[in-house]
Every structure is written in C-alpha cells, then in structure tokens.
Motif scaffolding. Structure first.
Motif, short mmCIF file in Angstrom:
data_model
loop_
_atom_site.label_atom_id
_atom_site.label_comp_id
_atom_site.label_asym_id
_atom_site.label_seq_id
_atom_site.Cartn_x
_atom_site.Cartn_y
_atom_site.Cartn_z
N ALA A 78 0.84 -1.20 0.00
CA ALA A 78 0.00 0.00 0.00
C ALA A 78 0.87 1.26 0.00
CB ALA A 78 -0.94 -0.01 1.20
N GLU A 79 1.89 1.25 0.81
CA GLU A 79 2.80 2.40 0.87
C GLU A 79 3.48 2.63 -0.48
OE1 GLU A 79 6.46 3.82 3.70
OE2 GLU A 79 4.98 2.43 4.53
N GLN A 80 3.96 1.56 -1.10
CA GLN A 80 4.64 1.66 -2.40
C GLN A 80 3.74 2.25 -3.48
OE1 GLN A 80 5.74 -2.40 -3.14
NE2 GLN A 80 7.45 -2.37 -1.70
N HIS A 81 2.44 1.95 -3.41
CA HIS A 81 1.50 2.40 -4.44
C HIS A 81 0.65 3.60 -3.99
CE1 HIS A 81 2.20 -0.80 -7.40
NE2 HIS A 81 2.52 -1.51 -6.34
N HIS A 82 1.03 4.20 -2.86
CA HIS A 82 0.34 5.38 -2.32
C HIS A 82 -1.14 5.11 -2.10
CE1 HIS A 82 4.10 7.40 -3.14
NE2 HIS A 82 4.03 6.98 -4.39
N ALA A 83 -1.45 3.88 -1.71
CA ALA A 83 -2.84 3.50 -1.41
C ALA A 83 -3.14 3.80 0.05
CB ALA A 83 -3.06 2.02 -1.71
N THR A 84 -4.32 4.31 0.29
CA THR A 84 -4.73 4.62 1.67
C THR A 84 -5.92 3.78 2.12
OG1 THR A 84 -6.09 6.43 0.83
CG2 THR A 84 -3.85 6.99 1.59
N VAL A 85 -6.43 2.94 1.22
CA VAL A 85 -7.60 2.13 1.53
C VAL A 85 -7.37 0.69 1.11
CG1 VAL A 85 -10.06 1.76 1.03
CG2 VAL A 85 -9.17 4.09 1.24
N LEU A 86 -7.73 -0.23 2.00
CA LEU A 86 -7.77 -1.66 1.68
C LEU A 86 -9.22 -2.07 1.61
CD1 LEU A 86 -5.14 -3.41 4.00
CD2 LEU A 86 -4.96 -2.92 1.56
N ILE A 87 -9.57 -2.81 0.59
CA ILE A 87 -10.92 -3.36 0.44
C ILE A 87 -10.85 -4.83 0.84
CG2 ILE A 87 -12.81 -3.90 -1.16
CD1 ILE A 87 -12.31 -0.89 -0.87
N ARG A 88 -11.74 -5.24 1.71
CA ARG A 88 -11.80 -6.65 2.10
C ARG A 88 -13.24 -7.13 2.01
NH1 ARG A 88 -7.71 -9.26 1.35
NH2 ARG A 88 -8.28 -10.77 2.93
N GLY A 89 -13.41 -8.24 1.35
CA GLY A 89 -14.73 -8.84 1.25
C GLY A 89 -15.00 -9.72 2.46
#
Length: 161
Positions: A78-89
C-alpha cells in the motif's frame, strides 16, 4: 485528492463474487489495484502469473482497475502504491473476525491505511475460490460462479491432471 484502494487476495481463481466487489469498489475510488498474492502457505491451482492474467482479462473493461502480483506485506505494498484504503470482502462473521485482526495489524504497520469491509451481493454470499475448485474437481457446473474464460481455464487445469 486521488484515493487509491487495494483489493488483495489469492484469487485462485477470481470468482463472480470477487468481480462484484471489484466493480463496486472501482465505482467508489479513483484507482483500484487488484493485488494478487503469492501465498506460500496455500497450494494454488493457478500460478501467480496465471492468476494475474485471468484477473486482468476479467477486469479489462474497468479503466481505473490495475492488476498486480505481489509477495510482500500488504501494508508495504500500500505504501509503495500510495494507497490509503484496503478493500476486504466479508461473507460471514468468521470472515469478519479474521479480517478485523488483519485490519488492526495493517493499521499498526501503516497508520495511513484504512480498511473497508464490503459484503458481496447476496447471490454471491456463499461463493469462494475453494468452492469453485471443489465443484470443478468433481465435474460439477461452475458456469454461474466464474466468467466464461475462467470457467475454461479451470476445466483445462482439471483435464490436465
């Protein structure tokens, strides 16, 4: 501000339930990364490269979805891709208990990372990759569980055995 979300999983194979969550997530975020995990504790039917390719084909119509393979901590990805949200089903209470623990661990590792839990559409609430493989292994019909391309790929795997 552009929000990047990651939907991680083994996706062995990617099911219509996964695609339901992907489509709904893609509508919520500017970019969605479908992160296909190399999980050494599992014995996947498909290689990482095959799973990435199948997921790319299944999501090709979604312009803001990118598929990648990974073999690292999710918080680092997430840090590498500048993602701030994880989606979990989450399909069940037991899924939620497990996913809540992972969310708390990920937040400790990357405090900027928020986890959003999504329930599948009711018609997919029972569906998992494991069920797809078990039904296919016993020559059952999986056409209503996966895309036509994935259906054929699964059949080809079991025919090769």
């Amino acid at each position: 501000m552009s929000v990047v979300a990651i939907y991680p999983g083994t996706f062995d194979p990617i099911t219509l339930g996964h695609l339901d969550i992907i489509k709904r997530s893609a509508a919520l975020f500017e970019q969605l990364i479908v992160a296909v995990a190399l999980n050494p504790s599992k014995k996947p039917l498909f290689s990482l490269e095959e799973r990435v390719t199948l997921a790319e084909h299944a999501t090709a119509s979604l312009a803001n979805v990118k598929v990648i393979g990974f073999n690292s901590l999710l918080a680092q990805l997430a840090e590498q891709h500048h993602a701030t949200v994880l989606i979990r089903g989450v399909r069940s209470v037991s899924d939620f208990d497990y996913e809540r623990q992972l969310a708390q661990a990920n937040q400790q590792l990357n405090p900027q990372l928020e986890t959003i839990f999504m329930t599948p559409n009711e018609q997919y609430a029972f569906l998992s990759s494991t069920i797809v493989k078990e039904v296919a292994r016993h020559q059952g019909n999986i056409k209503t569980f996966v895309t036509a391309e994935i259906h054929q790929a699964v059949l080809n795997k079991f025919l090769a055995d």
